[in-house]
Structure formats: structure tokens, C-alpha cells
Design a protein around this motif. Sequence first.
Motif, PDB file in Angstrom:
ATOM      1  N   ARG A 227       0.923  -1.096   0.169  1.00  0.00           N
ATOM      2  CA  ARG A 227       0.140  -0.260   0.114  1.00  0.00           C
ATOM      3  C   ARG A 227       1.121   1.323  -0.256  1.00  0.00           C
ATOM      4  N   ASN A 228       2.394   1.254   0.549  1.00  0.00           N
ATOM      5  CA  ASN A 228       2.822   2.468   0.872  1.00  0.00           C
ATOM      6  C   ASN A 228       3.485   2.816   0.178  1.00  0.00           C
TER       7      ASN A 228
ATOM      8  N   ASP B   2      -1.619   6.980  -3.181  1.00  0.00           N
ATOM      9  CA  ASP B   2      -1.929   7.604  -4.176  1.00  0.00           C
ATOM     10  C   ASP B   2      -2.934   7.338  -5.610  1.00  0.00           C
ATOM     11  N   MET B   3      -3.373   8.112  -5.814  1.00  0.00           N
ATOM     12  CA  MET B   3      -4.302   7.825  -7.608  1.00  0.00           C
ATOM     13  C   MET B   3      -4.043   8.772  -8.838  1.00  0.00           C
TER      14      MET B   3
ATOM     15  N   ARG C 203       8.638   7.228 -10.932  1.00  0.00           N
ATOM     16  CA  ARG C 203       9.058   6.525  -9.546  1.00  0.00           C
ATOM     17  C   ARG C 203       8.710   5.227  -9.262  1.00  0.00           C
TER      18      ARG C 203
ATOM     19  N   MET D   7       8.257   3.064  -6.614  1.00  0.00           N
ATOM     20  CA  MET D   7       6.755   2.621  -6.802  1.00  0.00           C
ATOM     21  C   MET D   7       6.470   1.532  -7.616  1.00  0.00           C
TER      22      MET D   7
ATOM     23  N   CYS E  27       1.772  15.727  -4.949  1.00  0.00           N
ATOM     24  CA  CYS E  27       1.762  15.131  -5.967  1.00  0.00           C
ATOM     25  C   CYS E  27       1.976  13.798  -4.641  1.00  0.00           C
ATOM     26  N   MET E  28       1.755  12.609  -5.895  1.00  0.00           N
ATOM     27  CA  MET E  28       2.389  10.906  -5.676  1.00  0.00           C
ATOM     28  C   MET E  28       3.934  10.712  -5.260  1.00  0.00           C
ATOM     29  N   TYR E  29       3.848  10.187  -3.682  1.00  0.00           N
ATOM     30  CA  TYR E  29       5.576   9.836  -3.619  1.00  0.00           C
ATOM     31  C   TYR E  29       4.724   8.509  -2.664  1.00  0.00           C
ATOM     32  N   PRO E  30       6.230   8.447  -2.265  1.00  0.00           N
ATOM     33  CA  PRO E  30       5.903   6.880  -1.462  1.00  0.00           C
ATOM     34  C   PRO E  30       5.578   7.623  -0.311  1.00  0.00           C
ATOM     35  N   ASN E  31       4.640   6.540  -0.277  1.00  0.00           N
ATOM     36  CA  ASN E  31       4.082   6.622   1.411  1.00  0.00           C
ATOM     37  C   ASN E  31       4.084   6.780   2.667  1.00  0.00           C
ATOM     38  N   GLU E  32       3.171   6.545   3.886  1.00  0.00           N
ATOM     39  CA  GLU E  32       3.664   5.806   5.022  1.00  0.00           C
ATOM     40  C   GLU E  32       2.493   5.657   5.940  1.00  0.00           C
ATOM     41  N   ASP E  33       2.312   4.790   6.914  1.00  0.00           N
ATOM     42  CA  ASP E  33       1.690   4.378   7.861  1.00  0.00           C
ATOM     43  C   ASP E  33       0.407   5.954   8.723  1.00  0.00           C
ATOM     44  N   GLU E  34      -0.832   5.463   9.418  1.00  0.00           N
ATOM     45  CA  GLU E  34      -0.644   6.603   9.850  1.00  0.00           C
ATOM     46  C   GLU E  34      -0.170   6.991  11.343  1.00  0.00           C
TER      47      GLU E  34
ATOM     48  N   HIS F 268       0.278   8.938   7.197  1.00  0.00           N
ATOM     49  CA  HIS F 268      -0.277   8.383   5.590  1.00  0.00           C
ATOM     50  C   HIS F 268      -0.662   9.444   4.597  1.00  0.00           C
ATOM     51  N   HIS F 269      -0.332   9.684   3.612  1.00  0.00           N
ATOM     52  CA  HIS F 269      -1.685  10.244   2.344  1.00  0.00           C
ATOM     53  C   HIS F 269      -2.145   9.288   1.625  1.00  0.00           C
ATOM     54  N   HIS F 270      -2.854  10.736   1.064  1.00  0.00           N
ATOM     55  CA  HIS F 270      -4.052   9.677   0.042  1.00  0.00           C
ATOM     56  C   HIS F 270      -4.172  10.801  -1.241  1.00  0.00           C
ATOM     57  N   HIS F 271      -3.550  11.127  -1.810  1.00  0.00           N
ATOM     58  CA  HIS F 271      -3.203  12.229  -3.073  1.00  0.00           C
ATOM     59  C   HIS F 271      -3.746  11.842  -4.048  1.00  0.00           C
ATOM     60  N   ILE F 272      -4.376  12.580  -4.205  1.00  0.00           N
ATOM     61  CA  ILE F 272      -4.949  12.543  -5.836  1.00  0.00           C
ATOM     62  C   ILE F 272      -5.161  13.269  -7.027  1.00  0.00           C
ATOM     63  N   ILE F 273      -4.810  13.070  -7.792  1.00  0.00           N
ATOM     64  CA  ILE F 273      -4.535  13.785  -9.384  1.00  0.00           C
ATOM     65  C   ILE F 273      -5.313  13.644 -10.536  1.00  0.00           C
TER      66      ILE F 273
END
Lengths: 251, 360
Positions: free
Chosen positions: A41-42, A63-64, A83, A86, B202-209, B212-217
Motif C-alpha cells: 500500500r505505501n 495515491d491515485m 517513480r 513505487m 503529488c504522488m510519492y512513497p507513503n507511510e502508515d497512519e 499516511h497521505h492519499h493524494h489524488i491527481i
Amino acid sequence: MEIIATRPKSLTKAQFTYCPGCTHGISHRLVAEAMDELDMRNKMMGVCPVGCSVLAYNFFDCDMAEAAHGRAPALATGMKRARPDMHVFTYQGDGDLLAIGTAEIVHAANRGEHFSVFFVNNAIYGMTGGQMAPTTLPGMKTSTSPYGRDEQDIGYPIRACELLATLEAPYYIERVSLLSPQHVLKAKKAVYKAMKFNKEERGFTFIEFVSTCPTNWGMEPMKAFEWAKENMLPFFKLGVFKDKSVEEEGK
Amino acid sequence: MAEKVLMKGNEAIAEAALRAGCRLYFAYPITPQSELIEYMSKMMPKVGGTFVQSESEIAAINMVYGASGCGKRVMTSSSSPGISLKQEGISYIAGASLPAVIVNVVRGGPGLGDIQPAQGDYFQATRGGGHGDYRTIVLAPSTVQEFADMAPLAFDLADKYRIAVLILSDGLIGQMMEPVEFQPAKTDEELEELGRQHESWCMYPNEDEPNHHHHIINSLELDPHVLSDLVLNLEKKYNEIEKNEIRFEEYNISPDNEIVCVAYGTAARITKSAIDELKKEGKSIGLIRPITLWPFPTEEIKKAVHNNVKKVLTLELSLGQMIEDVRLALEGKVPVEFIGRVGGLVFSPEEVKAKIEEIL
Ligand SMILES: Cc1ncc(C[n+]2csc(CCOP(=O)(O)OP(=O)(O)O)c2C)c(N)n1
Ligand code: SF4
Ligand SMILES: [Mg+2]
């Protein structure tokens, strides 16, 4: 108390906006479960299409990007190239992938882009109200083939897996269905496999879900499953069309 | 100062883009911009970047959309027919507020047209070009040096405003060789810094809460009230750009001018030669050369056309497109004359001189 089933972490808490009995919910869940199980997920970016799943960015908790109709594989190419650290998946319908976006999917597959494609074949344009799709069966009535699809006039349905399997580059191609619990369990395995290959950077992976659209087929959900088993499965045969891991690991 | 090298315009813009930190480039071949894609195919691997020859211009611009969504400096290029295909993607890029740089080495049209220099894409470039209410910044070079300098400028503007920047060149500037001096290449640290500036969206590697980010393009918004707010926000950005980013050159503008010319790009170059000739004969002709075609130097043109100016002459390699903006700027204050060439033909300095003498 033991929890035996829960919402996958890779799905948000947002409620699905799909019609009751629609299979989009099942395919979303399968993709999200694989993301959870493979701990992706991350590191995941998804692309949603134009179609009933246009709002899927609200459902997948990574991210979507929302693509123009048919262009998801081009977006995914740009994203994965930008990326490489990813992982990327696209989620596309039959109109999106096999009509307006045919060039994009064929060439992304042919380049062997490192992402997974989840292809929802419901034999119809769901979102726009049930028009004929490139996968609409011969004789099938839709709002733009009111006398039934005439294959002499408009051609036969296109089989995505068979078409893409003629290419050298794709790593894994399988058609599964969501028409019964047994089929869903098989589909879950296929999705997991594709995502695992994705995580391992093996190449282009493609899963087709033979699905239903009870609303635009004008059927009760259970009737739609039966109809699809009788009519879609003979034309869209289930199975693995390409698996390079067999050659790589089979020795 | 760095030394000058003799280079074709198309190669110079490619080199300048690499130095500006462009590490992703997606395009489809077309004359007269093919040297650009060829240069990128050769040099991009050497800087560790990505070059993909796409299956179409539609795919190329959508690859740009995807890469830009990851916050990276990304470019595509084409010539007129290919730029038409990119309009879908440009509209989505505008809707999603993504930075992107797009080069159009304009050729004769409409349709397949020819492969000679032209300025017939002015309307398409300055009016949005695709569907919906939006703007792109449009930069128009008139020398190879300026073409090259526009690469870092375009990337900076694109990043600053999260907007598509179109560099509107033409077949002449693309193909011509001139000495160019390049700005120093961005260092790895600078590129990393550039990469971080977009992390809020922007979209880039995430982390847990909880991080955590939820970026939407995205450019979709089904609620008309919310979409209205989004478009009005775009308008605020466009107003800001109109306030801050107008660029133009004044050439021989003086209180003695009886005629002021307005021309951009290749047409402006030729106009300058005619003005120099006329100067030798004691005639004072001024030129305003818009460098940004959007935002257009409306007030600047109004100011240059003082009360002694009898006529304004607009010169374009088209049937007359920018002339509409010139007329809007002048609000009927003086007559606006026109000289144009189409089909990939170019007027000579002598022809321009003759036209000026005719209307003097
Ligand atoms: C360029 C463009 N053409 C047409 C449309 C209208 N449109 C939206 S969804 C769709 C069909 C989607 O069908 P499919 O891909 O099968 O997805 P489903 O809704 O069945 O899941 C169409 C034609 C559009 N949004 N953009
Ligand atoms: S229209 Fe069909 S595909 Fe779309 S959500 Fe409803 S049932 Fe599902
Ligand atoms: Mg469909």
C-alpha cells in the motif's frame, strides 16, 4: 471474539457507489486484499479510468490518478517511469481499454511496462447507460445495438487476453471471473500473483475479470451471473494466457 | 561565462531542458521537430533520465500527466498536427493543476499542411486549445538563444503556478543554427530540492497512519458548486500570472515613431531587419515583440502607441490571429494594418519595408 474478515487496509472507509449486485466491488476488494497481503500500500499508485469506476480514487487508500478515457496505461507509464521505486496499477473497463484506449494498452503491454492492469469486462458501457462495448456479445441487445449486436456489420467482440498474449513482452496474463464464490477464490489467487510479480518488478501483468452489469443488462444480480456463465464464458474462456514465471522457475 | 556553441534550435532547447532538470521526456516524431526527440533519445540516458518514444502524441501527453503527477520535471514536444492531438491531455493537465512543458515547433497548416515555418497555431495556443475554461502560459522565442533560455524559464513558471507552459517556436527557429550559451546545469541537490516542492499534492512513497497521505491527481468534480469554485480558483491563478509574468521586447520604440509594428517569433526577426533599413533612411519605426503570447502585453502595446503614432502594423505568418489581440489592446485608437504569409511562406525584410512605406 475472533475477526475473520474485515475491510482491507488498502480500501478507504468511503462507501462504494456501485449499483447493488455489481461486481466492481468484488474486484476492488481483491485488488486491495492483494495490496495488503503483499504490504504494497505505501508504495502503490493507482490509475482509475473513465467508466463506472471513475471514482475509484475515493476507494483505494493509496495515491491515485484519474485518467482521461482510455489513457490509463499512458499515465501509468509516466508514473512508473517517474517513480521506479513505487508500484503502479490501472483499473479499466472494456470501453476504456478495448475501444478508445486500444493503442495505449497494446503499446504499454508491448513495452513490457512494469505495472498491473485490472480489466473489468462487463460487455457494456456501464457508466453512460448501457451502450454497446467492444466486448458486447453477438446478438446482445444494448441501447446502441437495439436489434442485437450484428457481427457482420460491426464485428465480433475483442478478446483482450488473447490479443495481448501475442506480444513478446507481457509477463503474466490471466482471465478470471467473478460469477460464483469458487470463481472469486480463483480470481483472488490470480490477482495476488499479478501483484506479487508487480512487486518483484518482473514486468507487465494483466488480469481480466469477466464481470456483470445487472443494471444495464436489465437483470437481477443472480440472473446476471447465470447469464454470464452461459453466454460470456464460452466466448471469453478462463485461463492463463501467458506466464513467464513458468519458464523462469519451471526448470 | 560559458562558451558559445553553434546549435540547431531544436537541439538547443533539448539541451537546455536537460540542464533545467528535465529527466523525463515523452514524444512522437514529427518534422520539423525531430532533432529534439532525437537529441533526447541520445542524451537522456546519459543523465540517467527517461526517454520514451510513445505510440502517439495522445499517449505522450498522458505520460507527461502521469510523470508530472509524481512531481517531476517533464516535457514533451511536437509540431502542429501532433499538438492538436495533445489538446485532450493539456486540458486534463489544466484541470488537475499540473506543471508541464510542451514545445510546439509550428509548421504550415491546416491539416497535414507542410513542414515549413508558420504561426497559424496562435489561436490554438493562446485560447486554451482543448475543452473547458483554462489557460496555458505561451512563450514565443525569436532566436535560438531565446528558445534555449525558455526551457529553464518554462520549467520554473510551470512549477511556480502548477500550469502547462507552451513554448511556441516555428520551423525556422527549430531548424536554424545559431551560437548559444547555456545556463549551468542543475546539480543533484537542486534537483532533489525541486522534487520536494510538490510533496503537498503529488504522488510519492507513503507511510502508515498518522502520516499516511492519499493524494489524488484529478480533474473530475461532479458537484457543480465545487467545480465552480475550482475553476474560479484557476481564474485567480490566471489573474496572478497576467499581473506578474508578461514579457515583451521594445525595439526602436521612441516618441518619433509614426508606425509601431507588433510581431512575435520569426516574423519579429524579419521586421527588425526592415526597421533597421528604414532607420538608415531616417524613418522611425518601432516594434513591440510579445514574448509571452499569453499573458499578452496589452497595456504595454497601448503605452507604446502614443499620440504621434498614426498606424499600427501587425505582422504574422498566418491569416492574422494575434491581430485580434492587438486590436483589443488598442480599442480602435488607431488603424491596425496587417501583412501576413501562409502555407509556410515567409515575408522578406524588403517586403516588410515596402509594406511599411506603403502605409506611411
Ligand atoms: C473522450 C471521451 N469520450 C466519451 C466519454 C463518455 N464515457 C464515459 S464512460 C464511457 C464508457 C465506459 O465504459 P467501460 O469502459 O466499459 O466502463 P464501465 O462503465 O462499463 O465500467 C464513455 C463512453 C468520455 N468521458 N470521454
Ligand atoms: S452500471 Fe453496471 S457496471 Fe456500473 S455500477 Fe451499475 S451495475 Fe456496476
Ligand atoms: Mg464496461
